[in-house]
Design a protein around this motif. Structure first.
Motif, PDB file in Angstrom:
ATOM      1  N   ALA A 253       0.902  -1.251   0.179  1.00 23.31           N
ATOM      2  CA  ALA A 253      -0.061   0.116   0.193  1.00 23.31           C
ATOM      3  C   ALA A 253       0.820   1.357  -0.112  1.00 23.31           C
ATOM      4  O   ALA A 253       2.262   1.137   0.399  1.00 23.31           O
ATOM      5  CB  ALA A 253      -0.858  -0.165   1.281  1.00 23.31           C
ATOM      6  N   PRO A 254       0.365   2.390  -0.520  1.00 24.29           N
ATOM      7  CA  PRO A 254      -1.057   2.611  -0.635  1.00 24.29           C
ATOM      8  C   PRO A 254      -1.234   2.348  -2.354  1.00 24.29           C
ATOM      9  O   PRO A 254      -0.396   2.462  -2.999  1.00 24.29           O
ATOM     10  CB  PRO A 254      -1.275   4.092  -0.236  1.00 24.29           C
ATOM     11  N   PHE A 255      -2.489   2.110  -2.392  1.00 25.91           N
ATOM     12  CA  PHE A 255      -3.036   1.877  -3.914  1.00 25.91           C
ATOM     13  C   PHE A 255      -3.933   3.024  -4.327  1.00 25.91           C
ATOM     14  O   PHE A 255      -4.370   3.624  -3.755  1.00 25.91           O
ATOM     15  CB  PHE A 255      -3.771   0.500  -4.010  1.00 25.91           C
ATOM     16  N   ASP A 256      -3.691   3.158  -5.591  1.00 23.67           N
ATOM     17  CA  ASP A 256      -4.731   4.202  -6.380  1.00 23.67           C
ATOM     18  C   ASP A 256      -6.117   3.426  -6.495  1.00 23.67           C
ATOM     19  O   ASP A 256      -6.943   4.281  -6.555  1.00 23.67           O
ATOM     20  CB  ASP A 256      -4.218   4.309  -7.860  1.00 23.67           C
ATOM     21  N   ARG A 257      -6.069   2.199  -6.690  1.00 25.29           N
ATOM     22  CA  ARG A 257      -7.420   1.745  -6.747  1.00 25.29           C
ATOM     23  C   ARG A 257      -7.511   0.278  -6.121  1.00 25.29           C
ATOM     24  O   ARG A 257      -6.527  -0.675  -5.787  1.00 25.29           O
ATOM     25  CB  ARG A 257      -7.820   1.294  -8.216  1.00 25.29           C
ATOM     26  N   ILE A 258      -8.512   0.025  -5.397  1.00 23.42           N
ATOM     27  CA  ILE A 258      -8.939  -1.245  -4.731  1.00 23.42           C
ATOM     28  C   ILE A 258     -10.228  -1.844  -5.473  1.00 23.42           C
ATOM     29  O   ILE A 258     -11.331  -0.962  -5.415  1.00 23.42           O
ATOM     30  CB  ILE A 258      -9.072  -1.324  -3.274  1.00 23.42           C
ATOM     31  N   ILE A 259     -10.136  -3.001  -5.817  1.00 24.08           N
ATOM     32  CA  ILE A 259     -11.194  -3.582  -6.713  1.00 24.08           C
ATOM     33  C   ILE A 259     -11.582  -4.824  -5.884  1.00 24.08           C
ATOM     34  O   ILE A 259     -10.853  -5.762  -5.681  1.00 24.08           O
ATOM     35  CB  ILE A 259     -11.134  -3.761  -8.039  1.00 24.08           C
ATOM     36  N   ALA A 260     -12.885  -5.161  -5.430  1.00 20.12           N
ATOM     37  CA  ALA A 260     -13.059  -6.307  -4.729  1.00 20.12           C
ATOM     38  C   ALA A 260     -13.982  -7.117  -5.565  1.00 20.12           C
ATOM     39  O   ALA A 260     -15.157  -6.764  -5.985  1.00 20.12           O
ATOM     40  CB  ALA A 260     -13.888  -5.975  -3.526  1.00 20.12           C
ATOM     41  N   THR A 261     -13.859  -8.602  -5.540  1.00 19.13           N
ATOM     42  CA  THR A 261     -14.488  -9.426  -6.138  1.00 19.13           C
ATOM     43  C   THR A 261     -15.051 -10.538  -5.514  1.00 19.13           C
ATOM     44  O   THR A 261     -15.554 -11.548  -5.664  1.00 19.13           O
ATOM     45  CB  THR A 261     -13.822  -9.926  -7.592  1.00 19.13           C
ATOM     46  N   CYS A 262     -15.122 -10.076  -3.951  1.00 18.30           N
ATOM     47  CA  CYS A 262     -16.157 -11.006  -3.247  1.00 18.30           C
ATOM     48  C   CYS A 262     -16.677  -9.899  -2.566  1.00 18.30           C
ATOM     49  O   CYS A 262     -16.232  -8.766  -2.412  1.00 18.30           O
ATOM     50  CB  CYS A 262     -15.350 -11.675  -2.310  1.00 18.30           C
ATOM     51  N   GLY A 263     -18.286  -9.914  -2.143  1.00 21.34           N
ATOM     52  CA  GLY A 263     -19.017  -9.049  -1.646  1.00 21.34           C
ATOM     53  C   GLY A 263     -18.958  -8.689  -0.093  1.00 21.34           C
ATOM     54  O   GLY A 263     -18.571  -9.802   0.538  1.00 21.34           O
TER      55      GLY A 263
ATOM     56  N   ALA B 162     -14.566   8.095   2.976  1.00 24.35           N
ATOM     57  CA  ALA B 162     -14.937   7.675   1.836  1.00 24.35           C
ATOM     58  C   ALA B 162     -16.380   7.697   1.270  1.00 24.35           C
ATOM     59  O   ALA B 162     -17.447   7.594   2.125  1.00 24.35           O
ATOM     60  CB  ALA B 162     -14.519   6.061   1.363  1.00 24.35           C
ATOM     61  N   THR B 163     -16.720   8.195  -0.018  1.00 23.02           N
ATOM     62  CA  THR B 163     -18.130   8.566  -0.411  1.00 23.02           C
ATOM     63  C   THR B 163     -18.357   8.248  -1.948  1.00 23.02           C
ATOM     64  O   THR B 163     -17.353   8.274  -2.723  1.00 23.02           O
ATOM     65  CB  THR B 163     -18.402   9.795   0.077  1.00 23.02           C
ATOM     66  N   GLY B 164     -19.559   7.517  -2.200  1.00 27.19           N
ATOM     67  CA  GLY B 164     -19.826   7.258  -3.455  1.00 27.19           C
ATOM     68  C   GLY B 164     -21.237   7.012  -3.537  1.00 27.19           C
ATOM     69  O   GLY B 164     -22.128   6.645  -2.740  1.00 27.19           O
ATOM     70  N   GLN B 165     -21.778   6.981  -4.975  1.00 23.12           N
ATOM     71  CA  GLN B 165     -23.092   6.627  -5.412  1.00 23.12           C
ATOM     72  C   GLN B 165     -23.401   5.213  -5.747  1.00 23.12           C
ATOM     73  O   GLN B 165     -22.415   4.875  -6.773  1.00 23.12           O
ATOM     74  CB  GLN B 165     -23.577   7.603  -6.711  1.00 23.12           C
ATOM     75  N   PHE B 166     -24.472   4.485  -5.175  1.00 16.96           N
ATOM     76  CA  PHE B 166     -24.655   3.255  -5.920  1.00 16.96           C
ATOM     77  C   PHE B 166     -24.621   3.310  -7.508  1.00 16.96           C
ATOM     78  O   PHE B 166     -25.311   4.187  -7.862  1.00 16.96           O
ATOM     79  CB  PHE B 166     -25.512   2.364  -5.191  1.00 16.96           C
ATOM     80  N   ASP B 167     -24.067   2.073  -8.108  1.00 16.72           N
ATOM     81  CA  ASP B 167     -24.420   2.281  -9.619  1.00 16.72           C
ATOM     82  C   ASP B 167     -25.477   1.172  -9.831  1.00 16.72           C
ATOM     83  O   ASP B 167     -26.525   1.731 -10.688  1.00 16.72           O
ATOM     84  CB  ASP B 167     -22.943   1.418 -10.337  1.00 16.72           C
ATOM     85  N   THR B 168     -25.501  -0.030  -9.457  1.00 12.26           N
ATOM     86  CA  THR B 168     -26.492  -0.789  -9.871  1.00 12.26           C
ATOM     87  C   THR B 168     -26.933  -1.766  -9.014  1.00 12.26           C
ATOM     88  O   THR B 168     -25.962  -1.906  -7.724  1.00 12.26           O
ATOM     89  CB  THR B 168     -26.245  -1.478 -11.197  1.00 12.26           C
ATOM     90  N   GLY B 169     -28.045  -2.355  -8.778  1.00 16.17           N
ATOM     91  CA  GLY B 169     -28.303  -3.603  -7.920  1.00 16.17           C
ATOM     92  C   GLY B 169     -28.324  -4.772  -8.557  1.00 16.17           C
ATOM     93  O   GLY B 169     -27.867  -5.216  -9.475  1.00 16.17           O
ATOM     94  N   SER B 170     -28.522  -5.998  -7.430  1.00 14.08           N
ATOM     95  CA  SER B 170     -28.879  -7.203  -8.152  1.00 14.08           C
ATOM     96  C   SER B 170     -27.739  -7.892  -8.281  1.00 14.08           C
ATOM     97  O   SER B 170     -27.573  -8.735  -9.207  1.00 14.08           O
ATOM     98  CB  SER B 170     -29.753  -7.317  -9.340  1.00 14.08           C
ATOM     99  N   ILE B 171     -26.602  -7.173  -7.779  1.00 10.71           N
ATOM    100  CA  ILE B 171     -25.176  -7.888  -7.905  1.00 10.71           C
ATOM    101  C   ILE B 171     -25.004  -8.977  -6.724  1.00 10.71           C
ATOM    102  O   ILE B 171     -25.157  -8.473  -5.746  1.00 10.71           O
ATOM    103  CB  ILE B 171     -24.106  -7.134  -8.178  1.00 10.71           C
ATOM    104  N   GLY B 172     -24.748  -9.778  -6.706  1.00  3.41           N
ATOM    105  CA  GLY B 172     -24.190 -10.935  -5.549  1.00  3.41           C
ATOM    106  C   GLY B 172     -22.956 -11.803  -5.691  1.00  3.41           C
ATOM    107  O   GLY B 172     -22.913 -12.748  -6.245  1.00  3.41           O
TER     108      GLY B 172
ATOM    109  N   VAL C 249     -21.266  -4.027  -2.453  1.00  5.15           N
ATOM    110  CA  VAL C 249     -21.509  -3.832  -1.027  1.00  5.15           C
ATOM    111  C   VAL C 249     -23.209  -4.368  -0.781  1.00  5.15           C
ATOM    112  O   VAL C 249     -23.943  -3.656  -1.703  1.00  5.15           O
ATOM    113  CB  VAL C 249     -21.477  -2.465  -0.584  1.00  5.15           C
ATOM    114  N   SER C 250     -23.380  -5.137  -0.135  1.00  3.75           N
ATOM    115  CA  SER C 250     -24.745  -5.754  -0.045  1.00  3.75           C
ATOM    116  C   SER C 250     -25.100  -6.196  -1.311  1.00  3.75           C
ATOM    117  O   SER C 250     -24.094  -6.634  -2.292  1.00  3.75           O
ATOM    118  CB  SER C 250     -25.999  -4.651   0.427  1.00  3.75           C
TER     119      SER C 250
END
Ligand SMILES: C[S@@+](CC[C@H](N)C(=O)[O-])C[C@H]1O[C@@H](n2cnc3c(N)ncnc32)[C@H](O)[C@@H]1O
Length: 383
Positions: free
Chosen positions: A181-191, A228-238, A213-214
């Protein structure tokens, strides 16, 4: 690689065309990565779910490179726009997979990679997405962490076979990878239901965390103050959930639900919102997982169909079925889950039934998560 030397090249090209036609892949750099990285190297054995293909419902089809490797059938499946399950635990629950390419494309584009960025991927799985990232950014820029040692080792080998050498770390992704660390981006492929604090501290100010998230996909921007702050993009992702040990300790849903078959207190109520907004409602699934974390919700297909809520942590449960205009609720434990669920639904109706993408999330410097509906100013600190 020319088509003559690489029998998978046409299938890869077709996958790119599919993703472009679905409107999820427009960045030429990601198009080039999907057109080059050989997915079949990362999925030597996998199971694909073909929706509604037999009378019982979905059909599970197993593929093995050792027996079908070069065949059109194997390559068509390996390059399908489907998630390919590569591991199951002893109870038959899927524990690792190569995610659906459409979803990967959506996430990689949303990650908004800039030249010279460093990336941490949480959940290496097969290593395919790590390969896409490494193809674009180079070996030194990519770190990927996987909790299961066997899965991490297999992924590292597959990455090397495909010519990629990112840092593959075996450990709990919730802790991030402090030494890189530190990273410019973190991408999580587990919920996750909450963003682990390490992801925020290990992201550079102005950097981004992209996570499921959820049941919502969200890109959070990290500030110098550690929020940290952001807008949800889309739902139904599990996605498969992030868990602490090499395998997911959560018992199968049928075992959890068995708790709700016991003796409890019975009452009649006219509140039936919970039946009117049943399971698989994308916004309800999203809100209940966020606001009532750890509560499992399902329906038993018995006569009469019975709605079940279980909170294993407190030993609380409720089961309910319609009886004319009434609902008969049998419940047990310190939490009145049937009413808690009604409150979640009522709050949402009062907001005008917003979509998942109408909500935002802010994580303050103490780590408290605040779910917000910016249009109305509604905000709720999550437990
Ligand atoms: C959907 S798969 C990842 C897909 C992967 N990115 C790919 O391209 O194949 C989710 C992975 O997350 C892993 N995982 C679960 N909990 C984890 C944790 N706490 N830390 C790191 N990895 C975790 C699982 O073992 C599983 O391999």
């Amino acid at each position: 690689m020319s088509t003559a030397l690489d029998p998978a090249a046409p299938w890869r090209a077709e996958l790119v065309t599919t993703l472009v036609n679905r409107g999820v892949l427009s960045d030429p750099a990601w198009r080039e990565a999907f057109a080059t990285v050989p997915r079949e190297v990362f999925v030597p054995r996998f199971t694909r779910r073909l929706r509604g293909k037999n009378e019982q419902g979905d059909q599970l089809v197993h593929y093995d490179h050792a027996t079908g490797g070069g065949t059109a059938e194997f390559l068509a499946a390996a390059y399908s726009d489907d998630s390919l399950v590569t591991r199951f635990n002893a109870t038959g629950t899927a524990t690792s997979s190569s995610s659906q390419p459409s979803l990967m494309a959506i996430m990689l584009e949303a990650l908004d990679i800039q030249p010279g960025n460093t990336v941490l991927e949480i959940g290496t799985g097969t290593g395919y997405q790590a390969a896409l990232l490494t193809h674009r950014l180079g070996d030194d820029a990519v770190t990927t962490i996987e909790v299961n040692p066997e899965i991490a080792a297999d992924a590292e080998q597959a990455l090397a076979r495909a010519g990629y050498h990112p840092s593959v770390v075996c450990g709990n992704g919730a802790d991030g990878v402090p030494v890189r660390a530190p990273f410019d981006r973190i991408i999580a492929t587990c919920g996750v239901l909450r963003i682990p604090p390490a992801w925020i501290t290990q992201t550079k100010p102005g950097g981004k965390i992209l996570a499921n998230v959820s049941f919502g996909l969200i890109t959070l921007t990290v500030t110098a103050e550690g929020t940290a702050t952001g807008q949800f993009d889309t739902g139904s992702i599990g996605f498969m959930r992030l868990h602490d040990g090499p395998t997911d300790p959560t018992p199968p849903l049928r075992d959890i639900v068995a708790m709700a078959r016991g003796e409890g207190a019975t009452r009649r109520t006219t509140t039936r919102l919970q039946l009117d907004y049943p399971l698989f409602h994308p916004v309800m699934d999203f809100l209940t997982a966020l606001i009532l974390p750890g509560v499992h919700r399902t329906e038993l297909l018995i006569d009469p169909p019975t709605h079940v809520l279980v909170d294993p942590a407190s030993g609380s449960w409720a089961r309910a079925h319609a009886d004319g205009a009434d609902v008969v609720v049998t419940e047990h434990g310190p939490r009145i889950l049937w009413d808690e669920l009604a409150n979640v639904i009522t709050e949402w109706i009062n907001l005008g039934q917003p979509d998942v993408s109408d909500y935002s999330l802010t994580i303050d410097a103490t780590g408290t998560h605040h779910l917000c509906h910016p249009d109305s100013g509604w905000t709720r600190a999550l437990p």
